[in-house]
Design a protein around this motif. Structure first.
Motif, mmCIF file in Angstrom:
data_model
loop_
_atom_site.group_PDB
_atom_site.id
_atom_site.type_symbol
_atom_site.label_atom_id
_atom_site.label_comp_id
_atom_site.label_asym_id
_atom_site.label_seq_id
_atom_site.Cartn_x
_atom_site.Cartn_y
_atom_site.Cartn_z
ATOM 1 N N LYS A 85 -6.900 1.738 -2.105
ATOM 2 C CA LYS A 85 -6.675 3.166 -2.348
ATOM 3 C C LYS A 85 -5.363 3.401 -3.095
ATOM 4 O O LYS A 85 -5.289 4.255 -3.984
ATOM 5 C CB LYS A 85 -6.683 3.926 -1.019
ATOM 6 C CG LYS A 85 -8.049 3.939 -0.341
ATOM 7 C CD LYS A 85 -7.969 4.559 1.043
ATOM 8 C CE LYS A 85 -9.319 4.532 1.743
ATOM 9 N NZ LYS A 85 -9.236 5.017 3.143
ATOM 10 N N ALA A 86 -4.332 2.637 -2.756
ATOM 11 C CA ALA A 86 -3.040 2.784 -3.421
ATOM 12 C C ALA A 86 -3.134 2.410 -4.891
ATOM 13 O O ALA A 86 -2.556 3.071 -5.760
ATOM 14 C CB ALA A 86 -1.988 1.920 -2.727
ATOM 15 N N SER A 131 -5.823 -3.569 5.950
ATOM 16 C CA SER A 131 -4.685 -3.482 5.036
ATOM 17 C C SER A 131 -5.151 -3.553 3.586
ATOM 18 O O SER A 131 -4.589 -2.891 2.708
ATOM 19 C CB SER A 131 -3.665 -4.586 5.327
ATOM 20 O OG SER A 131 -4.178 -5.864 5.015
ATOM 21 N N LEU A 147 -6.605 -8.097 -5.052
ATOM 22 C CA LEU A 147 -6.375 -7.810 -3.636
ATOM 23 C C LEU A 147 -7.303 -8.630 -2.746
ATOM 24 O O LEU A 147 -8.471 -8.845 -3.092
ATOM 25 C CB LEU A 147 -6.603 -6.314 -3.361
ATOM 26 C CG LEU A 147 -5.722 -5.330 -4.130
ATOM 27 C CD1 LEU A 147 -6.213 -3.900 -3.905
ATOM 28 C CD2 LEU A 147 -4.261 -5.465 -3.731
ATOM 29 N N TYR A 156 0.810 -1.222 0.000
ATOM 30 C CA TYR A 156 0.000 0.000 0.000
ATOM 31 C C TYR A 156 0.845 1.275 0.000
ATOM 32 O O TYR A 156 0.307 2.372 0.088
ATOM 33 C CB TYR A 156 -0.984 0.011 1.170
ATOM 34 C CG TYR A 156 -0.399 -0.231 2.538
ATOM 35 C CD1 TYR A 156 0.270 0.781 3.231
ATOM 36 C CD2 TYR A 156 -0.552 -1.470 3.147
ATOM 37 C CE1 TYR A 156 0.787 0.555 4.485
ATOM 38 C CE2 TYR A 156 -0.035 -1.712 4.414
ATOM 39 C CZ TYR A 156 0.630 -0.697 5.080
ATOM 40 O OH TYR A 156 1.142 -0.922 6.332
ATOM 41 N N LYS A 157 2.165 1.119 -0.114
ATOM 42 C CA LYS A 157 3.055 2.269 -0.242
ATOM 43 C C LYS A 157 3.698 2.238 -1.627
ATOM 44 O O LYS A 157 3.997 1.170 -2.169
ATOM 45 C CB LYS A 157 4.153 2.231 0.813
ATOM 46 C CG LYS A 157 3.663 2.394 2.253
ATOM 47 C CD LYS A 157 3.388 3.846 2.564
ATOM 48 C CE LYS A 157 3.135 4.040 4.064
ATOM 49 N NZ LYS A 157 2.889 5.454 4.401
ATOM 50 N N LYS A 160 -6.283 -0.174 2.455
ATOM 51 C CA LYS A 160 -5.142 0.690 2.119
ATOM 52 C C LYS A 160 -4.620 0.369 0.718
ATOM 53 O O LYS A 160 -4.271 1.259 -0.059
ATOM 54 C CB LYS A 160 -4.012 0.507 3.137
ATOM 55 C CG LYS A 160 -4.303 1.053 4.525
ATOM 56 C CD LYS A 160 -3.089 0.821 5.428
ATOM 57 C CE LYS A 160 -3.313 1.355 6.830
ATOM 58 N NZ LYS A 160 -2.120 1.104 7.693
ATOM 59 N N LYS A 161 -4.580 -0.917 0.399
ATOM 60 C CA LYS A 161 -4.092 -1.336 -0.913
ATOM 61 C C LYS A 161 -5.045 -0.902 -2.023
ATOM 62 O O LYS A 161 -4.606 -0.498 -3.106
ATOM 63 C CB LYS A 161 -3.908 -2.852 -0.937
ATOM 64 C CG LYS A 161 -2.790 -3.349 -0.036
ATOM 65 C CD LYS A 161 -2.635 -4.854 -0.141
ATOM 66 C CE LYS A 161 -1.502 -5.354 0.747
ATOM 67 N NZ LYS A 161 -1.243 -6.802 0.552
#
Length: 251
Positions: A114-115, A108, A93, A68-69, A111-112
């Motif tokens: 959105k990434a 988590s 995902l 997610y970064k 978050k992924k």
């Protein structure tokens, strides 16, 4: 009108030479993308070959996972920024195997999601593991928490792009597929959940796929259901001839 979508998930299988041979066997045999969209979800080590092939093919490339970064000291993880830069179209995902073996949580996965969206790719959000029927008194309730949690903070415009895969964990790799009625019931509920989270317009645009022991014999019947827009094929996607039978179900 939602375009049918068929995704092959290679998981941790094949070698580079097998991948290249597989792709050669698809050449000039894929359906019109206006009628059926198809994609392969591959391991990061095969994505360069896959994305290069997809440049001159209607086939779409999908990663099987990402972090997610975008960048940083995260040894062993895969950057969504790098995936987008190399031409990946989709990212899978929350697959139940990721949840089971790597303890991925709804938080988590959100978050992924959105990434992936921030990097101009489309997430294929898989759900089950906790999305099952639970008995309360004398009636059965569906648990749709994974869908709601994965979409937290996702805008209306982004929500329209996503793909959701319903995969009952007991059907994955077992050879036992969910019945047509069970599949339609689950996919219909997912669509209703999206309607409640957003609106009817979003719900009618989101494509919902079924995964779990999909093959060339049951795919067509599954995709005839009102709320089933496609399938996720695992084992069947490892054999070019069988995968071609699934994606060319429209004659």
């Amino acid at each position: 009108m939602r375009t049918p979508f068929i995704v092959g998930n290679w998981k941790m299988n094949l070698t580079l030479s097998e991948v290249n041979d597989f792709l050669k066997q698809l050449t000039d045999k894929l359906p019109d993308i206006k009628k059926v969209e198809c994609a392969i979800a591959a391991s990061p080590i095969f994505l360069e070959s896959l994305t290069n092939y997809c440049k001159n093919s209607p086939l779409k490339a999908s990663a099987e996972n990402c972090f997610y970064k975008d960048k940083g000291a995260y040894t062993g993880e895969v950057s969504p920024y790098a995936l987008s830069d190399m031409g990946v179209d989709y990212v899978m995902l929350g697959h139940s195997e990721r949840r089971k073996y790597f303890n991925e949580s709804n938080k988590s996965i959100n978050k992924k999601v959105k990434a992936v969206l921030n990097n101009h790719m489309i997430p294929i959000i898989c759900c089950d593991e906790t999305m099952t029927k639970q008995k309360h008194d004398d009636h059965m309730d569906w648990v749709v928490n994974p869908v709601s949690e994965a979409l937290k903070g996702v805008s209306v415009s982004d929500a329209k792009k996503i793909v959701i895969g319903y995969e009952p964990s007991w059907a994955i790799g077992t050879g036992k597929s969910a019945s047509v009625n069970e599949t339609q019931e689950a996919c219909c509920l997912i669509r209703k959940t999206i309607d409640e989270l957003y609106n009817d317009d979003v719900a009618n645009q989101v494509r919902i796929l079924y995964g779990g022991s999909v093959n060339d014999k049951n795919a067509q019947e599954l995709m005839q259901q009102k709320d089933v827009d496609g399938v996720l094929a695992g084992t069947a996607s490892l054999k070019p001839k069988e995968f071609l039978k699934i994606i060319n179900y429209i004659k």
